[in-house]
Design a protein around this motif. Structure first.
Motif, PDB file in Angstrom:
ATOM      1  N   LYS A  85       2.508 -47.580 -32.833  1.00 27.31           N
ATOM      2  CA  LYS A  85       1.899 -48.787 -33.381  1.00 27.31           C
ATOM      3  C   LYS A  85       0.722 -49.243 -32.530  1.00 27.31           C
ATOM      4  N   PRO A  86      -0.291 -49.844 -33.161  1.00 25.59           N
ATOM      5  CA  PRO A  86      -1.418 -50.385 -32.394  1.00 25.59           C
ATOM      6  C   PRO A  86      -0.924 -51.394 -31.360  1.00 25.59           C
ATOM      7  N   GLY A  87      -1.465 -51.300 -30.157  1.00 22.46           N
ATOM      8  CA  GLY A  87      -1.103 -52.244 -29.105  1.00 22.46           C
ATOM      9  C   GLY A  87       0.119 -51.862 -28.299  1.00 22.46           C
ATOM     10  N   VAL A  88       0.833 -50.807 -28.729  1.00 18.99           N
ATOM     11  CA  VAL A  88       2.006 -50.353 -27.982  1.00 18.99           C
ATOM     12  C   VAL A  88       1.559 -49.317 -26.955  1.00 18.99           C
ATOM     13  N   PRO A  89       1.875 -49.514 -25.678  1.00 16.73           N
ATOM     14  CA  PRO A  89       1.444 -48.559 -24.649  1.00 16.73           C
ATOM     15  C   PRO A  89       2.080 -47.182 -24.849  1.00 16.73           C
ATOM     16  N   ALA A  90       1.486 -46.187 -24.220  1.00 18.17           N
ATOM     17  CA  ALA A  90       2.081 -44.851 -24.218  1.00 18.17           C
ATOM     18  C   ALA A  90       3.483 -44.942 -23.629  1.00 18.17           C
ATOM     19  N   ALA A  91       4.346 -44.006 -24.002  1.00 20.30           N
ATOM     20  CA  ALA A  91       5.764 -44.066 -23.611  1.00 20.30           C
ATOM     21  C   ALA A  91       5.952 -44.229 -22.110  1.00 20.30           C
ATOM     22  N   SER A  92       5.214 -43.467 -21.319  1.00 20.03           N
ATOM     23  CA  SER A  92       5.397 -43.537 -19.866  1.00 20.03           C
ATOM     24  C   SER A  92       5.078 -44.939 -19.332  1.00 20.03           C
ATOM     25  N   ALA A  93       3.988 -45.524 -19.819  1.00 20.48           N
ATOM     26  CA  ALA A  93       3.632 -46.884 -19.377  1.00 20.48           C
ATOM     27  C   ALA A  93       4.596 -47.914 -19.942  1.00 20.48           C
ATOM     28  N   LEU A  94       4.991 -47.727 -21.190  1.00 20.43           N
ATOM     29  CA  LEU A  94       5.921 -48.672 -21.834  1.00 20.43           C
ATOM     30  C   LEU A  94       7.245 -48.731 -21.077  1.00 20.43           C
ATOM     31  N   VAL A  95       7.799 -47.574 -20.758  1.00 19.73           N
ATOM     32  CA  VAL A  95       9.095 -47.542 -20.076  1.00 19.73           C
ATOM     33  C   VAL A  95       8.987 -48.089 -18.657  1.00 19.73           C
ATOM     34  N   ARG A  96       7.955 -47.668 -17.941  1.00 15.78           N
ATOM     35  CA  ARG A  96       7.838 -48.128 -16.548  1.00 15.78           C
ATOM     36  C   ARG A  96       7.642 -49.637 -16.470  1.00 15.78           C
ATOM     37  N   THR A  97       6.700 -50.169 -17.244  1.00 12.43           N
ATOM     38  CA  THR A  97       6.489 -51.623 -17.207  1.00 12.43           C
ATOM     39  C   THR A  97       7.674 -52.363 -17.823  1.00 12.43           C
ATOM     40  N   GLY A  98       8.332 -51.718 -18.787  1.00 10.32           N
ATOM     41  CA  GLY A  98       9.506 -52.319 -19.410  1.00 10.32           C
ATOM     42  C   GLY A  98      10.659 -52.461 -18.434  1.00 10.32           C
ATOM     43  N   LEU A  99      10.888 -51.457 -17.614  1.00 10.63           N
ATOM     44  CA  LEU A  99      11.952 -51.534 -16.608  1.00 10.63           C
ATOM     45  C   LEU A  99      11.655 -52.642 -15.604  1.00 10.63           C
ATOM     46  N   GLN A 100      10.385 -52.778 -15.241  1.00 11.82           N
ATOM     47  CA  GLN A 100      10.001 -53.856 -14.328  1.00 11.82           C
ATOM     48  C   GLN A 100      10.251 -55.221 -14.968  1.00 11.82           C
ATOM     49  N   ALA A 101       9.943 -55.322 -16.264  1.00 13.59           N
ATOM     50  CA  ALA A 101      10.163 -56.591 -16.968  1.00 13.59           C
ATOM     51  C   ALA A 101      11.653 -56.913 -17.083  1.00 13.59           C
ATOM     52  N   ILE A 102      12.464 -55.888 -17.311  1.00  9.70           N
ATOM     53  CA  ILE A 102      13.917 -56.110 -17.382  1.00  9.70           C
ATOM     54  C   ILE A 102      14.428 -56.662 -16.059  1.00  9.70           C
ATOM     55  N   GLU A 103      13.967 -56.069 -14.962  1.00  8.54           N
ATOM     56  CA  GLU A 103      14.416 -56.534 -13.649  1.00  8.54           C
ATOM     57  C   GLU A 103      13.940 -57.964 -13.384  1.00  8.54           C
ATOM     58  N   GLN A 104      12.674 -58.222 -13.661  1.00  3.19           N
ATOM     59  CA  GLN A 104      12.142 -59.570 -13.441  1.00  3.19           C
ATOM     60  C   GLN A 104      12.835 -60.590 -14.346  1.00  3.19           C
ATOM     61  N   GLY A 105      13.091 -60.204 -15.581  1.00  3.35           N
ATOM     62  CA  GLY A 105      13.761 -61.102 -16.509  1.00  3.35           C
ATOM     63  C   GLY A 105      15.179 -61.423 -16.068  1.00  3.35           C
ATOM     64  N   ALA A 106      15.901 -60.400 -15.617  1.00  9.12           N
ATOM     65  CA  ALA A 106      17.275 -60.608 -15.150  1.00  9.12           C
ATOM     66  C   ALA A 106      17.292 -61.533 -13.936  1.00  9.12           C
ATOM     67  N   GLN A 107      16.339 -61.302 -13.027  1.00  8.47           N
ATOM     68  CA  GLN A 107      16.266 -62.150 -11.832  1.00  8.47           C
ATOM     69  C   GLN A 107      16.011 -63.602 -12.222  1.00  8.47           C
ATOM     70  N   SER A 108      15.147 -63.803 -13.213  1.00  7.10           N
ATOM     71  CA  SER A 108      14.790 -65.159 -13.629  1.00  7.10           C
ATOM     72  C   SER A 108      15.917 -65.845 -14.403  1.00  7.10           C
ATOM     73  N   VAL A 109      16.517 -65.107 -15.345  1.00  6.55           N
ATOM     74  CA  VAL A 109      17.534 -65.710 -16.217  1.00  6.55           C
ATOM     75  C   VAL A 109      18.888 -65.817 -15.521  1.00  6.55           C
ATOM     76  N   TYR A 110      19.271 -64.773 -14.803  1.00  8.65           N
ATOM     77  CA  TYR A 110      20.616 -64.733 -14.213  1.00  8.65           C
ATOM     78  C   TYR A 110      20.627 -64.923 -12.696  1.00  8.65           C
ATOM     79  N   GLY A 111      19.454 -64.898 -12.075  1.00  6.38           N
ATOM     80  CA  GLY A 111      19.404 -65.034 -10.630  1.00  6.38           C
ATOM     81  C   GLY A 111      19.947 -63.831  -9.902  1.00  6.38           C
ATOM     82  N   SER A 112      19.886 -62.665 -10.549  1.00  3.31           N
ATOM     83  CA  SER A 112      20.446 -61.457  -9.960  1.00  3.31           C
ATOM     84  C   SER A 112      19.722 -60.235 -10.505  1.00  3.31           C
ATOM     85  N   SER A 113      19.746 -59.162  -9.746  1.00  5.64           N
ATOM     86  CA  SER A 113      19.203 -57.891 -10.222  1.00  5.64           C
ATOM     87  C   SER A 113      19.958 -57.440 -11.468  1.00  5.64           C
ATOM     88  N   TYR A 114      19.259 -56.783 -12.390  1.00  3.76           N
ATOM     89  CA  TYR A 114      19.913 -56.302 -13.603  1.00  3.76           C
ATOM     90  C   TYR A 114      21.111 -55.420 -13.272  1.00  3.76           C
TER      91      TYR A 114
END
Length: 198
Positions: A85-114
């Motif tokens: 889809k337009p605007g969706v990064p290539a798989a390698s970039a999507l997964v890498r930045t996505g994993l970083q976002a999951i970790e940051q999101g977990a830290q913010s929402v739950y106060g802990s590493s995913y």
């Protein structure tokens, strides 16, 4: 993973001598231990392993190790993605930045590493990602949540369903080439196919 296989004594690898040399090499290689990653860091590989485990409801170590190694190899080689889809990064970039976002999101929402969350919390956060409602939105501004979930899910299922141990559990006897199928009517099984035991 299936809680109780209908083919508990079936082992697809007993059929390997019926496959051509190329097929034997490919399928047998899936049983080998991974010796390192080419794309993932060790922390990323650990997180992908946990997410994949939750997606397929399986904690079998050798199968999950293969799944992570297969995803790692796919992202490293970047073989192409057919359509994106337009605007969706290539798989390698999507997964890498996505994993970083999951970790940051977990830290913010739950106060802990995913990785330190309990399974219910990990599942809940994945569910929110699949629905594009994971918080906080600021860590997801450059990562399309639903596309990330679909990409990891597709990569996981593709690898998981190609492992010989899973073939055995579902009664898949491997490639029919070169022997081929003889009994082709509905409900018929060739002698080399798995027979339900219960």
């Amino acid at each position: 993973m299936i809680n109780q296989s209908h083919y508990p004594s079936f082992d697809v690898m007993n059929e390997k001598n019926e496959w051509d040399d190329h097929t034997q090499t490919i399928v047998t290689s899936r049983l080998k231990t991974n010796e390192g990653f080419q794309f993932f860091t060790s922390a990323e590989a650990e997180m992908v392993g946990r997410i994949s485990s939750l997606l397929v409801n399986d904690e079998t170590p050798d199968v999950l190790q293969f799944v992570v190694a297969h995803i790692d190899q796919t992202l490293h080689q970047s073989p192409g993605e057919s359509q994106r889809k337009p605007g969706v990064p290539a798989a390698s970039a999507l997964v890498r930045t996505g994993l970083q976002a999951i970790e940051q999101g977990a830290q913010s929402v739950y106060g802990s590493s995913y990785m330190n969350l309990d399974i219910a919390e990990q599942k809940r956060y994945l569910q929110h990602i699949s629905e594009s409602i994971a918080e906080p939105q600021k860590v997801w501004t450059t990562v399309p949540q639903q596309e990330l979930f679909k990409k990891i899910q597709n990569l996981t299922v593709e690898a998981y369903c190609s492992h010989p141990k899973i073939w055995s559990e579902i009664g898949y006897a491997g490639p029919a080439y070169p022997r081929g199928y003889v009994r082709t009517q509905l409900g018929q099984l060739d002698p080399w196919e798995a027979q339900p035991e219960q």
